[in-house]
Write a protein that holds these residues in place. Structure first.
Motif, PDB file in Angstrom:
ATOM      1  N   ARG B  72      26.039  50.487  13.817  1.00 17.92           N
ATOM      2  CA  ARG B  72      24.683  50.984  13.400  1.00 17.92           C
ATOM      3  C   ARG B  72      24.600  52.300  12.994  1.00 17.92           C
ATOM      4  N   SER B  73      25.508  53.321  13.586  1.00 19.54           N
ATOM      5  CA  SER B  73      25.349  54.695  13.330  1.00 19.54           C
ATOM      6  C   SER B  73      26.481  55.037  12.253  1.00 19.54           C
ATOM      7  N   LEU B  74      27.083  54.225  11.668  1.00 18.46           N
ATOM      8  CA  LEU B  74      28.020  54.641  10.343  1.00 18.46           C
ATOM      9  C   LEU B  74      27.512  53.929   9.159  1.00 18.46           C
ATOM     10  N   GLY B  75      27.106  54.928   8.374  1.00 22.90           N
ATOM     11  CA  GLY B  75      26.532  54.628   7.099  1.00 22.90           C
ATOM     12  C   GLY B  75      27.383  53.797   6.120  1.00 22.90           C
ATOM     13  N   PHE B  76      26.881  53.478   5.029  1.00 22.61           N
ATOM     14  CA  PHE B  76      27.799  52.419   4.112  1.00 22.61           C
ATOM     15  C   PHE B  76      28.516  53.390   3.065  1.00 22.61           C
ATOM     16  N   SER B  77      29.743  53.068   2.760  1.00 23.31           N
ATOM     17  CA  SER B  77      30.434  53.535   1.856  1.00 23.31           C
ATOM     18  C   SER B  77      30.246  53.090   0.530  1.00 23.31           C
ATOM     19  N   ARG B  78      30.675  53.966  -0.462  1.00 23.85           N
ATOM     20  CA  ARG B  78      30.498  53.280  -1.990  1.00 23.85           C
ATOM     21  C   ARG B  78      31.055  51.812  -2.077  1.00 23.85           C
ATOM     22  N   ASP B  79      32.158  51.851  -1.648  1.00 22.58           N
ATOM     23  CA  ASP B  79      33.131  50.701  -1.821  1.00 22.58           C
ATOM     24  C   ASP B  79      32.113  49.378  -1.009  1.00 22.58           C
ATOM     25  N   GLU B  80      31.700  49.556   0.035  1.00 16.89           N
ATOM     26  CA  GLU B  80      31.086  48.499   0.729  1.00 16.89           C
ATOM     27  C   GLU B  80      29.773  48.157   0.040  1.00 16.89           C
ATOM     28  N   GLY B  81      29.180  49.098  -0.598  1.00 20.87           N
ATOM     29  CA  GLY B  81      28.012  48.604  -1.424  1.00 20.87           C
ATOM     30  C   GLY B  81      28.534  47.671  -2.494  1.00 20.87           C
ATOM     31  N   PHE B  82      29.561  47.875  -3.187  1.00 25.46           N
ATOM     32  CA  PHE B  82      30.175  46.923  -4.188  1.00 25.46           C
ATOM     33  C   PHE B  82      30.299  45.482  -3.547  1.00 25.46           C
ATOM     34  N   TYR B  83      31.000  45.647  -2.393  1.00 27.74           N
ATOM     35  CA  TYR B  83      31.314  44.504  -1.721  1.00 27.74           C
ATOM     36  C   TYR B  83      30.057  43.771  -1.332  1.00 27.74           C
ATOM     37  N   PHE B  84      29.072  44.374  -0.614  1.00 32.78           N
ATOM     38  CA  PHE B  84      27.866  43.585  -0.366  1.00 32.78           C
ATOM     39  C   PHE B  84      27.846  42.869  -1.517  1.00 32.78           C
ATOM     40  N   THR B  85      27.309  43.497  -2.645  1.00 29.35           N
ATOM     41  CA  THR B  85      26.692  43.023  -3.958  1.00 29.35           C
ATOM     42  C   THR B  85      27.767  41.596  -4.268  1.00 29.35           C
ATOM     43  N   ALA B  86      29.142  41.862  -4.392  1.00 33.25           N
ATOM     44  CA  ALA B  86      29.886  40.633  -4.509  1.00 33.25           C
ATOM     45  C   ALA B  86      29.647  39.407  -3.523  1.00 33.25           C
ATOM     46  N   ALA B  87      29.611  39.575  -2.114  1.00 38.13           N
ATOM     47  CA  ALA B  87      29.481  38.995  -1.020  1.00 38.13           C
ATOM     48  C   ALA B  87      27.960  37.995  -1.415  1.00 38.13           C
ATOM     49  N   TYR B  88      27.009  38.752  -1.714  1.00 40.39           N
ATOM     50  CA  TYR B  88      25.810  37.953  -2.166  1.00 40.39           C
ATOM     51  C   TYR B  88      26.417  36.920  -3.440  1.00 40.39           C
ATOM     52  N   GLU B  89      26.721  37.496  -4.457  1.00 40.50           N
ATOM     53  CA  GLU B  89      26.957  36.649  -5.422  1.00 40.50           C
ATOM     54  C   GLU B  89      27.999  35.338  -4.792  1.00 40.50           C
ATOM     55  N   TYR B  90      29.178  35.672  -4.021  1.00 37.57           N
ATOM     56  CA  TYR B  90      29.973  34.473  -3.594  1.00 37.57           C
ATOM     57  C   TYR B  90      29.079  33.636  -2.795  1.00 37.57           C
ATOM     58  N   LYS B  91      28.291  33.990  -1.991  1.00 39.86           N
ATOM     59  CA  LYS B  91      27.381  33.218  -1.060  1.00 39.86           C
ATOM     60  C   LYS B  91      26.669  32.150  -1.983  1.00 39.86           C
ATOM     61  N   ARG B  92      26.115  32.610  -3.124  1.00 41.42           N
ATOM     62  CA  ARG B  92      25.382  31.498  -4.085  1.00 41.42           C
ATOM     63  C   ARG B  92      26.515  30.566  -4.378  1.00 41.42           C
ATOM     64  N   TRP B  93      27.529  30.744  -4.922  1.00 39.66           N
ATOM     65  CA  TRP B  93      28.483  29.770  -5.193  1.00 39.66           C
ATOM     66  C   TRP B  93      28.962  29.098  -4.091  1.00 39.66           C
ATOM     67  N   PHE B  94      28.942  29.472  -2.749  1.00 43.67           N
ATOM     68  CA  PHE B  94      29.540  28.426  -1.636  1.00 43.67           C
ATOM     69  C   PHE B  94      28.039  27.640  -1.388  1.00 43.67           C
ATOM     70  N   ALA B  95      27.098  28.332  -1.573  1.00 41.48           N
ATOM     71  CA  ALA B  95      25.796  27.343  -1.222  1.00 41.48           C
ATOM     72  C   ALA B  95      25.963  26.159  -2.441  1.00 41.48           C
ATOM     73  N   LEU B  96      26.183  26.548  -3.620  1.00 44.36           N
ATOM     74  CA  LEU B  96      26.158  25.641  -4.688  1.00 44.36           C
ATOM     75  C   LEU B  96      27.590  24.688  -4.401  1.00 44.36           C
ATOM     76  N   LEU B  97      28.597  25.225  -3.861  1.00 43.17           N
ATOM     77  CA  LEU B  97      29.740  24.137  -3.764  1.00 43.17           C
ATOM     78  C   LEU B  97      29.046  23.045  -2.657  1.00 43.17           C
ATOM     79  N   PHE B  98      28.582  23.726  -1.398  1.00 41.72           N
ATOM     80  CA  PHE B  98      28.058  22.475  -0.590  1.00 41.72           C
ATOM     81  C   PHE B  98      26.826  21.614  -1.068  1.00 41.72           C
ATOM     82  N   ALA B  99      26.160  22.154  -2.046  1.00 42.44           N
ATOM     83  CA  ALA B  99      24.882  21.312  -2.508  1.00 42.44           C
ATOM     84  C   ALA B  99      25.587  20.628  -3.563  1.00 42.44           C
ATOM     85  N   SER B 100      26.369  21.113  -4.618  1.00 39.47           N
ATOM     86  CA  SER B 100      26.519  20.428  -5.664  1.00 39.47           C
ATOM     87  C   SER B 100      28.038  20.502  -6.162  1.00 39.47           C
ATOM     88  N   PRO B 101      29.042  20.122  -5.587  1.00 35.52           N
ATOM     89  CA  PRO B 101      30.290  20.538  -5.697  1.00 35.52           C
ATOM     90  C   PRO B 101      30.774  20.338  -7.356  1.00 35.52           C
TER      91      PRO B 101
END
Lengths: 311, 614
Positions: B72-101
């Motif tokens: 909690r005491s360590l801020g977010f690096s630039r690259d983490e920000g990009f990977y957070f964004t990517a992970a949000y996107e990939y989550k959408r795909w995994f949700a879709l995979l389980f809902a409608s393969p």
């Protein structure tokens, strides 16, 4: 015997860890100047400083802390983004860890004292000068006019006062475009901003990138008090200067209908100084013209003053 | 299994005639004949294996706990920000995979989602996404979304600790294993990177795991470890592109181990027998790589080419070294050795040198032994070493040195970019830690020998002595690592002068803009609601997360230029001086309202706009 020595040497390895711990404790406690050290140093320098004294922080990386505590009054833009040190009669050096600024090599040390973890040294300039006119103070429509010269035709550049363009989130971003500037028809401008020099130090100067295509910028400054010399510097923003090239930018100075001198800046040479003797003009006041020409629009910047040896 | 272990209860009375020789014997002893391998494990061996699991797992668990406690005491690096964004996107795909393969497998959905951050493989970002789904959304284990994103990276650090311990324990001794894990964990740069939702520590973990599994496959033989090697190599490829360098470790090693057998077989049957583990890595590895990265499922070859090109022609970012900012080739050859010396605790490096000397000597000896028994022209000149012990059949030392050399070697080349600082060769660190562990064996044996001359060493005293040695050796590393947080990239080891020494030497002070969070206390006290802040090198997505998790006052509004900002910051790096000076121009002042420091060294300057009289 050799094996015995080896065993003892190996057995001593954990002592490296002990030494590491001891050094760490020292470096993170005893060696760190506190806020109160900095405040005390400011009070000390403030009490002794005269108008026109320079304040330097050593090493250079300590500069932001020095600026934070000393403020604009003692460490403002004019001192921090100075062209060089020659214009200052005296300099206070506030140092951590016994550091020293090379800029003051050759200066005469007058005194030294310790304030907490900081050392304050006072130096005297061995060759003090009196600055008569500083172009940086004259970049206003009242004292300066700028025009773009193309094919012998002069087109005036317009003074604008608006928002600056100090860059965005990406780096490198180049120099800030100042809010107050002369804007020319080719898009180039003339205005004061802080240059990031090749030496990574700040230098306030007049950005005046030539328009290219054989054109030039003509800058006229009125009411210039001349002295024994015209002293100045030129440079290009680090971003461009860091890749040396054959490009060159020239600034030619003239006054009273005759040339005073011409400085050629080669991209890659860094923040470099020039000086033209003007003893025949000493004591006169008049208009000075600077014509800036070059091979293309670059973040070129220059500054000059007129000066004489201090009385 | 190894004679070193036996010294755990049997204090040495003198330095062995040749400790390395003993180690060689231990290593060759550990290479039990195949008949013995197939025999059921003895109960002592089983207990030892279980103990190793407990020790390795315990060390890993403690370390992951430490990471979680400090996340909690360590801020977010630039690259983490990009990977957070990517992970949000990939989550959408995994949700879709389980809902409608079927829909998930539709090209439009694959390309639309997986094109996000397709310059890096998908494994870690997929794990970030799954961790977020499970540990934040579903089970609410973590209060911060970012901790859920970061958790897989932390677990990877746990894996690195576990494998480092296990590898060293099996190759050398349990003592070496424990010290290797400690040495790895107490590197300030590793501690910093281990917090992040990035790929550097994961590839470090997978690199050492891949080498370990290959080593086990070589040692144990059989199909299961070979298949595991193939699978792990695929996962390593899917973690980060460093994995493509691993064949440069395995092929020479396999040649050294199997060269003679290969040569004999080739001369007899015109067929070259290739080790099963290599076959598995060459086949299963790329299969796993493709299978786990949906972006490569369409237009596979052109996209793979794009991936390769991105990394082969990666742009050179600015990085300061010894007072000079480098932004293109040639990179300074001194960069790697100087940065290792300046950032890896010195005691650890000394242990690496001791261990490397010990194992290097053994390696040279085994090389001469091999030559002397190879016959032919080599037999006579090297006959004088024929009495030396039989070398380690799987050439463990050679494998370690190759793994270190391949991880470090490219950074001695002039065209290799150096902008990543130490993180780009972080894959070498677990292997260096293992060598340090072996170095500690040697040092400990020396100390025990000397002590035994003056004090009778019973089992309890011996354990106490060894614990004391570990504490003395790593006390500095522990203090340095703890103190480095949350400025891990600014920290330099005490023998380099600490953080101030790094600044004096002109070494990079930080990158990625992650230190913005450390302004939180000042901003909470002095920033006004509605203030705008130019956050400079922090990525937008990292800034959003900082605000969202209230790590900085949520009433602040981030803006992209000092022109729009009431408050502006500059992260101190040499090449970012231009940002500093541009703020001066914009604000007509060079006086920061606040300077964030670490050990008296500026990290961030924060300026407040002063309204000029019009």
């Amino acid at each position: 015997m050799k094996k015995e020595l080896l065993v003892w040497a190996l057995a001593a390895v954990p002592l490296v860890g002990v030494a590491e711990l001891a050094l760490h404790v020292k470096q993170t406690t005893a060696d760190v100047a506190s806020d109160s050290d900095w405040r005390s140093a400011r009070a000390s320098v403030s009490a002794d400083a005269r108008t026109g004294d320079l304040v330097l922080f050593a090493p250079f990386w300590a500069d932001p802390i020095g600026r934070e505590f000393f403020g604009d009054e003692l460490a403002g833009l004019a001192r921090e983004a100075r062209p060089d040190e020659t214009r200052f009669a005296r300099a206070f050096e506030v140092a951590v860890h016994g550091a020293h600024r090379a800029e003051l090599d050759g200066w005469n040390k007058l005194s030294e004292k310790r304030v907490g973890k900081l050392a304050i040294s006072l130096y005297a300039n061995p060759a003090p000068v009196q600055v008569l006119t500083d172009v940086l103070a004259l970049v206003t429509p009242a004292r300066m006019s700028v025009s773009q010269v193309q094919n012998n035709a002069e087109v005036p550049c317009v003074w604008q006062r608006g928002p600056g363009q100090p860059g965005g989130l990406g780096v490198p971003q180049g120099p800030a475009v100042p809010g107050e500037r002369f804007v020319c028809s080719s898009g180039t401008y003339v205005g004061v901003a802080v240059l990031h020099g090749l030496d990574h130090h700040p230098h306030s100067c007049v950005f005046a990138s030539p328009p290219g295509n054989g054109g030039s910028l003509r800058i006229k400054v009125s009411g210039v008090a001349f002295g024994q010399s015209l002293h100045g510097h030129s440079g290009v923003q680090w971003l461009y200067e860091r890749t040396p090239s054959l490009e060159r930018i020239e600034v030619a100075f003239s006054a009273f209908g005759r040339p005073l001198g011409q400085n050629v800046h080669r991209v890659g040479s860094g923040w470099t100084g020039f000086e033209f003797p003007t003893p025949e003009l000493a004591g006169k006041t008049g208009e000075l013209t600077a014509d800036v020409t070059g091979s293309g629009p670059r973040a070129y910047c220059f500054e000059f003053d007129t000066r004489s040896p201090a009385p | 299994m190894t004679s070193d272990r036996e010294t755990n209860t049997q204090p040495p009375t003198s330095i062995k005639e040749d400790d390395a020789q003993k180690q060689d014997e231990a290593a060759s002893n550990s290479e039990a004949p195949k008949t013995a391998r197939k025999a059921p494990l003895k109960s002592g061996e089983t207990a030892r294996t279980h103990a190793d699991l407990l020790i390795g797992g315990g060390l890993a668990a403690v370390y992951v706990g430490w990471l979680l406690a400090t996340a909690r005491s360590l801020g977010f690096s630039r690259d983490e920000g990009f990977y957070f964004t990517a992970a949000y996107e990939y989550k959408r795909w995994f949700a879709l995979l389980f809902a409608s393969p079927a829909k998930a497998l539709d090209r439009a959905n694959i390309d639309g989602i997986w094109s996000n951050n397709h310059e890096h493989p998908a494994l870690m970002k997929s794990l970030f996404a799954l961790s977020h789904t499970l540990f934040y959304e579903k089970w609410k284990v973590f209060a911060d979304e970012s901790t859920a994103f970061r958790f897989p990276g932390m677990l990877m650090m746990g894996l690195a600790i576990f494998v480092t311990y296990t590898f060293a324990a099996k190759a050398y001794s349990r003592r070496a294993g424990i010290v290797a894990a400690i040495a790895l964990g107490l590197m300030p740069r590793v501690f910093y990177h281990a917090h992040l939702a990035c790929f550097d520590v994961p590839i470090m973990a997978m690199w050492v795991t891949c080498i370990y599994v290959y080593w086990r496959a070589e040692r144990e033989g059989g199909l299961s470890w070979a298949l595991a090697a193939g699978l792990v190599y695929g996962l390593t490829l899917e973690t980060k592109h460093n994995a493509w360098m691993l064949p440069a470790v395995f092929l020479p090693h396999a040649l050294a181990v199997h060269g003679q057998a290969m040569s004999r077989a080739a001369s007899r049957s015109s067929r070259i027998p290739i080790p099963t583990s290599l076959m598995a890595m060459a086949t299963i590895g790329p299969g796993v790589f493709l299978l786990l990265w949906p972006w490569l499922w369409n237009d596979t070859l052109p996209r793979f080419q794009e991936y390769v090109n991105f990394h082969v022609h990666h742009e050179y970012y600015n990085i300061e070294f010894l007072g000079q900012t480098y932004f293109g080739p040639p990179s300074p050859r001194a960069y790697l050795p100087v940065m290792i010396a300046a950032t890896v605790p010195t005691a650890t490096l000394v242990l690496v040198l001791v261990g490397a000397a010990d194992r290097g000597r053994a390696l040279v000896r085994s090389g001469f032994s091999a030559l002397s028994v190879a016959g032919g022209v080599f037999a006579r000149p090297f006959a004088w070493v024929s009495s030396w012990p039989k070398s380690d059949r799987v050439q463990t030392d050679l494998l370690l040195f190759l793994a270190i050399g391949v991880a470090l070697g490219p950074f001695l080349l002039p065209r290799t970019p150096i902008f990543g600082g130490t993180k780009h060769w972080i894959t070498a660190y677990p292997l260096l830690a293992i060598v340090a562990g072996r170095g500690f064996d040697v040092v400990s044996t020396a100390v025990e020998t000397l002590t035994a001359k003056y004090v009778k060493l019973d089992a309890v005293t011996l354990v106490a002595l060894r614990i004391a040695l570990v504490v003395l050796t790593f006390g500095g590393a522990l203090a340095t690592t703890v103190h480095s947080h949350p400025f891990g990239l600014s920290a330099y080891v005490p023998f380099a002068g600490g953080t101030a020494g790094g600044a004096d030497l002109g070494l990079n002070r930080q990158f990625w803009g992650f230190t913005t969070q450390s302004l939180g206390p000042w901003l909470s006290e002095y920033a006004k609601p509605g203030d705008t802040l130019y956050f400079m090198d922090t990525a937008w997505s990292s800034w959003v997360r900082l605000i969202d998790e209230k790590r900085i006052p949520p009433w602040l509004r981030g803006v992209g230029s000092p022109a729009d900002a009431e408050l502006s910051i500059v992260h101190h790096e040499q090449h970012m001086n231009e940002v500093d000076y541009n703020i001066w121009t914009e604000y007509h002042s060079s006086t920061p309202a606040y300077v964030l420091t670490h050990d008296g060294v500026p990290i961030i300057s924060l300026y407040r706009r002063t309204r000029l009289a019009q």
